[in-house]
Design an enzyme around this catalytic site. Sequence first.
Site, short mmCIF file in Angstrom:
data_model
loop_
_atom_site.label_atom_id
_atom_site.label_comp_id
_atom_site.label_asym_id
_atom_site.label_seq_id
_atom_site.Cartn_x
_atom_site.Cartn_y
_atom_site.Cartn_z
N SER A 130 0.82 -1.20 0.00
CA SER A 130 0.00 0.00 0.00
C SER A 130 0.85 1.25 0.00
O SER A 130 1.92 1.30 0.62
CB SER A 130 -0.92 0.01 1.23
OG SER A 130 -1.71 1.19 1.23
N LYS A 184 -4.64 -6.72 3.84
CA LYS A 184 -4.59 -5.63 2.84
C LYS A 184 -6.00 -5.30 2.35
O LYS A 184 -6.34 -4.14 2.13
CB LYS A 184 -3.70 -6.03 1.67
CG LYS A 184 -3.68 -5.02 0.50
CD LYS A 184 -3.27 -3.63 0.94
CE LYS A 184 -2.82 -2.74 -0.22
NZ LYS A 184 -3.81 -2.54 -1.27
N HIS A 187 -7.59 -3.24 4.97
CA HIS A 187 -6.98 -1.91 4.85
C HIS A 187 -7.70 -1.11 3.78
O HIS A 187 -8.07 0.05 3.98
CB HIS A 187 -5.50 -2.05 4.51
CG HIS A 187 -4.86 -0.80 3.97
ND1 HIS A 187 -5.06 -0.36 2.67
CD2 HIS A 187 -4.02 0.10 4.55
CE1 HIS A 187 -4.38 0.75 2.48
NE2 HIS A 187 -3.74 1.06 3.59
N ASN A 188 -7.92 -1.72 2.62
CA ASN A 188 -8.57 -1.00 1.54
C ASN A 188 -10.03 -0.68 1.87
O ASN A 188 -10.55 0.37 1.48
CB ASN A 188 -8.49 -1.82 0.24
CG ASN A 188 -7.11 -1.76 -0.39
OD1 ASN A 188 -6.12 -1.51 0.29
ND2 ASN A 188 -7.03 -2.01 -1.67
N GLU A 191 -9.96 2.20 4.02
CA GLU A 191 -9.64 3.34 3.14
C GLU A 191 -10.90 3.87 2.47
O GLU A 191 -11.13 5.09 2.41
CB GLU A 191 -8.62 2.89 2.10
CG GLU A 191 -8.21 3.92 1.07
CD GLU A 191 -7.30 3.31 0.02
OE1 GLU A 191 -7.56 3.52 -1.18
OE2 GLU A 191 -6.33 2.61 0.39
#
Length: 483
Positions: A130, A184, A187-188, A191
């Site tokens: 990232s 991940k 995380h996205n 986001e």
Amino acid sequence: MEKLADIGLIGLAVMGENLVLNMESKGFTVAVFNRTVSKVDAFVNGRGKGKNFIGVHSIEALCKSLKRPRKVMMLVKAGQAVDDFIEQIIPHLEPGDVVIDGGNTHFPDTIRRTAYLESKGLLYIGTGVSGGEEGALNGPSMMPGGSPAAWAAVKPVFQSICARADGMPCCDWVGENGAGHFVKMVHNGIEYGDMQLICEAYQIMKDLLGMSASEMHEVFGAWNEGELNSYLIGITRDILAYREAGEVVVDQILDTAGQKGTGKWTGVAALDLGIPLTLIAESVFARCLSAQKDERVRASRELGGGVQPSFTGNRAAFLNDLRNALYASKIVSYAQGYLLMREAAKEYGWNLNYGGIALMWRGGCIIRSVFLGKIKDAFDRNPALTNLLLDPFFKDKVMAAQASWRTVVATAILNGIPVPSMSAGLTYFDGYRTERLPANLLQAQRDYFGAHTYERIDRPRGAFFHTNWTGKGGDTAASTYVV
């Protein structure tokens, strides 16, 4: 003897180019390959000229150019392309060699590929990367998972090139098989939530408070000096100040948001695991609604009458409420994301370090912020913490922001300003803190029409009952199961 490379990379698009330049700058020799081989020559003779790169024109040549154990990293489009390259790589490797997927891959594919490569005596890593183009070049956040035995081989490279926060590398081993790509993905999803919450605050400022881009630039700049300090708040401040030919550029951008699927994957995973990821899910749906631009234009003509935004209160006080509401909503977004990771760890047998994950996100990545240090502190205080809302720091912050949060959401709704994620966050908070929800009525309804049974408050948990509500249904109940 011909010089051998420390690591090989397939895929010289934006992320690949910048990542290998990062590796080379840290003292590693990198072999590079691209399916369109002219890109290899252009890179080696361009940005890579005079540096420690070995340009090759075939997968075989790539593998031959590597030190043992060989480490081959792919930065290619997720999906079939990854499987295709794996099949091309395998014949040129030997037991103990490592294949790495650094793309935005769906975690079930990484689980499958790890098992497949291990069955052939090879090791596999699926790592989230990232930080975009800038992060790849200067230090990304990296979240590797897969074959545990592979970590020792790639750790020196990954921890050399990643971002650092408080002197610590923003990269560490996440867990087995698909754990890295799952983290991940979350995380996205977070986001998506952060971006949508900022956009809702922006729309309230613009459409309700009538603020100019310059005024909003000042507010986001001030917010970035406090507890909301983050990469996304910082770039929002800068975007609002950016002009071309005297015009504010953001005002000229069509309001249809794109997405690559990771937010959707996060929502689907939450549904599969039974986790109420409501705020992040609403951020995904908000993008979907934005894409219906032509239909929204027509609807604005048919349904646009009635409520018009009008604010007559104290603007400075309301902006303070808005800051508090944004912070409280952000806490809920992360709380839900961590709930999802905890449930996935139980489902897939991963031993996730939740405080360590927050540290990995402190630098290099899109959601980097001072806020993440508080999450690390929360799990240091209590590694078994079930929900961030129950940590003393976050509990105090949410309780202190609660009145502001309600004021902002209510004011937005009364003025016809959509706040799907902010309101979803508040609704989750209220549901989570409610001792008795109306699910008792829901269970009665299910039992009425489908004999699905229910538990009772005056009996031990795990005992199920059925009522013959109409006097005609009999005593036969459906089996109890959870989807």
